[in-house]
Design a protein around this motif. Structure first.
Motif, mmCIF file in Angstrom:
data_model
loop_
_atom_site.group_PDB
_atom_site.id
_atom_site.type_symbol
_atom_site.label_atom_id
_atom_site.label_comp_id
_atom_site.label_asym_id
_atom_site.label_seq_id
_atom_site.Cartn_x
_atom_site.Cartn_y
_atom_site.Cartn_z
ATOM 1 N N MET A 1 83.979 68.240 -29.047
ATOM 2 C CA MET A 1 82.578 67.559 -29.295
ATOM 3 C C MET A 1 82.609 66.242 -29.617
ATOM 4 O O MET A 1 83.082 66.040 -29.908
ATOM 5 C CB MET A 1 81.904 68.633 -30.391
ATOM 6 N N GLN B 1 80.123 83.063 -32.441
ATOM 7 C CA GLN B 1 80.907 81.309 -32.491
ATOM 8 C C GLN B 1 82.717 81.621 -33.324
ATOM 9 O O GLN B 1 82.784 82.953 -33.256
ATOM 10 C CB GLN B 1 80.197 82.244 -34.418
ATOM 11 N N PRO C 1 86.124 80.621 -39.112
ATOM 12 C CA PRO C 1 85.552 79.705 -39.634
ATOM 13 C C PRO C 1 86.795 78.909 -40.091
ATOM 14 O O PRO C 1 87.820 80.195 -40.278
ATOM 15 C CB PRO C 1 84.748 79.715 -41.117
ATOM 16 N N PHE D 1 75.346 75.161 -31.565
ATOM 17 C CA PHE D 1 76.748 75.312 -32.011
ATOM 18 C C PHE D 1 77.703 74.549 -32.415
ATOM 19 O O PHE D 1 77.781 73.723 -32.680
ATOM 20 C CB PHE D 1 76.624 75.136 -29.942
ATOM 21 N N ASP D 2 79.400 75.275 -32.813
ATOM 22 C CA ASP D 2 79.841 74.192 -32.733
ATOM 23 C C ASP D 2 81.325 73.724 -32.032
ATOM 24 O O ASP D 2 82.364 75.135 -30.919
ATOM 25 C CB ASP D 2 80.750 75.149 -33.993
ATOM 26 N N LEU D 3 82.257 73.772 -32.252
ATOM 27 C CA LEU D 3 83.502 73.777 -31.601
ATOM 28 C C LEU D 3 84.161 75.739 -31.447
ATOM 29 O O LEU D 3 84.337 75.729 -33.168
ATOM 30 C CB LEU D 3 84.872 72.621 -32.382
ATOM 31 N N ARG E 1 75.654 65.488 -24.381
ATOM 32 C CA ARG E 1 75.172 66.042 -25.219
ATOM 33 C C ARG E 1 74.448 66.489 -24.993
ATOM 34 O O ARG E 1 73.196 67.648 -25.112
ATOM 35 C CB ARG E 1 75.404 65.783 -27.008
ATOM 36 N N ASP F 1 82.963 77.489 -29.959
ATOM 37 C CA ASP F 1 82.293 78.968 -29.168
ATOM 38 C C ASP F 1 82.041 79.176 -28.152
ATOM 39 O O ASP F 1 82.694 78.698 -27.105
ATOM 40 C CB ASP F 1 81.039 78.363 -30.107
#
Length: 63
Positions: free
Chosen positions: A26, A58, A61, A2-4, A45, A6
């Motif tokens: 995050m 997602q 980008p 996972f990422d910022l 986390r 999402d």
């Protein structure tokens, strides 16, 4: 993983009835915001990975 930015689904449904959350911060802690009522929750986390069910979409980008 996972990422910022999402959109994720947690194991338990939120009180407002939706189960979609957006990751908005995050670090050592992760801050998520409910997509239904805009409620914000901050958790470690470790707790986040334990309560995460799946990543629904997602983030796009950045260039």
């Amino acid at each position: 993983m996972f990422d910022l930015g999402d959109i994720v689904e947690m194991k338990k449904q939120h009180a407002c009835g939706t189960n979609r959350w957006e990751i908005i911060r995050m670090g050592a802690d992760i801050k998520i915001q409910c997509t239904g009522c805009q409620h914000i929750v901050l958790m470690s986390r470790r707790d986040f990975t334990k309560k995460l069910k799946k990543v629904l979409s997602q983030a796009e980008p950045k260039d």
